[in-house]
Scaffold this active site. Sequence first.
Site, mmCIF file in Angstrom:
data_model
loop_
_atom_site.group_PDB
_atom_site.id
_atom_site.type_symbol
_atom_site.label_atom_id
_atom_site.label_comp_id
_atom_site.label_asym_id
_atom_site.label_seq_id
_atom_site.Cartn_x
_atom_site.Cartn_y
_atom_site.Cartn_z
ATOM 1 N N GLY A 28 0.806 -1.216 0.000
ATOM 2 C CA GLY A 28 0.000 0.000 0.000
ATOM 3 C C GLY A 28 0.836 1.261 0.000
ATOM 4 N N ASN A 29 0.231 2.345 -0.414
ATOM 5 C CA ASN A 29 0.900 3.640 -0.368
ATOM 6 C C ASN A 29 -0.127 4.762 -0.372
ATOM 7 O OD1 ASN A 29 0.682 3.357 -3.452
ATOM 8 N ND2 ASN A 29 2.225 1.832 -2.889
ATOM 9 N N THR A 44 8.734 3.147 0.834
ATOM 10 C CA THR A 44 8.636 1.742 0.440
ATOM 11 C C THR A 44 9.180 0.853 1.561
ATOM 12 O OG1 THR A 44 9.147 0.218 -1.365
ATOM 13 C CG2 THR A 44 10.914 1.694 -0.701
ATOM 14 N N SER A 74 7.501 2.781 -4.458
ATOM 15 C CA SER A 74 7.769 2.437 -5.864
ATOM 16 C C SER A 74 6.538 2.676 -6.739
ATOM 17 C CB SER A 74 8.198 0.964 -5.963
ATOM 18 O OG SER A 74 7.200 0.148 -5.394
ATOM 19 N N GLU A 75 5.367 2.868 -6.111
ATOM 20 C CA GLU A 75 4.127 3.077 -6.867
ATOM 21 C C GLU A 75 3.778 4.549 -7.047
ATOM 22 O OE1 GLU A 75 2.872 1.143 -8.661
ATOM 23 O OE2 GLU A 75 2.242 -0.773 -7.830
ATOM 24 N N HIS A 94 -3.488 3.794 -2.369
ATOM 25 C CA HIS A 94 -3.448 2.493 -3.038
ATOM 26 C C HIS A 94 -3.335 1.408 -1.968
ATOM 27 C CE1 HIS A 94 -2.366 -0.954 -5.315
ATOM 28 N NE2 HIS A 94 -1.109 -0.952 -4.899
ATOM 29 N N HIS A 96 -4.416 -3.117 -1.037
ATOM 30 C CA HIS A 96 -4.799 -4.429 -1.554
ATOM 31 C C HIS A 96 -5.916 -4.995 -0.674
ATOM 32 C CE1 HIS A 96 -0.357 -4.966 -3.110
ATOM 33 N NE2 HIS A 96 -0.992 -3.974 -3.704
ATOM 34 N N HIS A 157 -4.148 -7.025 -9.029
ATOM 35 C CA HIS A 157 -3.262 -6.262 -8.151
ATOM 36 C C HIS A 157 -3.981 -5.686 -6.926
ATOM 37 C CE1 HIS A 157 0.077 -2.941 -7.973
ATOM 38 N NE2 HIS A 157 -0.324 -3.335 -6.774
HETATM 39 ZN ZN LIG Z 1 0.119 -2.623 -4.869
#
Ligand SMILES: [Zn+2]
Length: 211
Positions: A28-29, A44, A74-75, A94, A96, A157
């Site tokens: 997640g981010n 990250t 990284s996203e 973001h 999951h 994803h």
């Molecule tokens: Zn992800």
Amino acid sequence: MYEDQLRGEVCEIGRRLYARSLVSGSEGNISVRLDQDRFLCTPTMVSKGYMQPEDLAIVDREGNQTDGYRKRSSEILVHLAVYQSRPDVQAVIHAHPPYATAFAVTRRKLPTGIHPEQTLLLGAVPIVRYAMTGTQLLADEVARQVDGNVAVLLANHGAVTFGPNLESAWQRMEVLEGYCRLLTIARQLGKPRKLARRDLRDLEELKFRMT
Ligand SMILES: [Zn+2]
């Protein structure tokens, strides 16, 4: 809004994502716009449930890190693609979430017109074509789907939500996961029924008045 306050809010949203099992490990981010050219984002390889305000990074609109001792997510390219496509967006999340990600991995389209909360807070949620995590290609695919939406699923994803502030992006992630969970349970019991056209029109009118 002051940067210190936003740092605290990002950490708080991270704790909620972790507490609600919408992320595992260092998944997640979260990001928030500081000004036209600077974005505060999560690092990250760090659990989003235990971040401290000083763990966060700052990046420019190309994703170059300009501040912070931990490496940026990284996203971040996905987040920047959303900001670039939608100048009104101030925050992106973001995660999951298990039920939403189950729809993303089965590439099963989310039905609309079934639940008032979905109609009012989410609307349609498109599934973005699969691309490798951390790539510009994934960012480009997301950019193609954000217009007129508040949330997208990433095929195989996870999910991305966005809004005018961190709280709204968070609520959309929570409602998205709740709706996917509801659909999964409802389908075990039978076929979810659509709302009547007139009831949907009333909801759309209410949504219009709310915005
Ligand atoms: Zn992800």
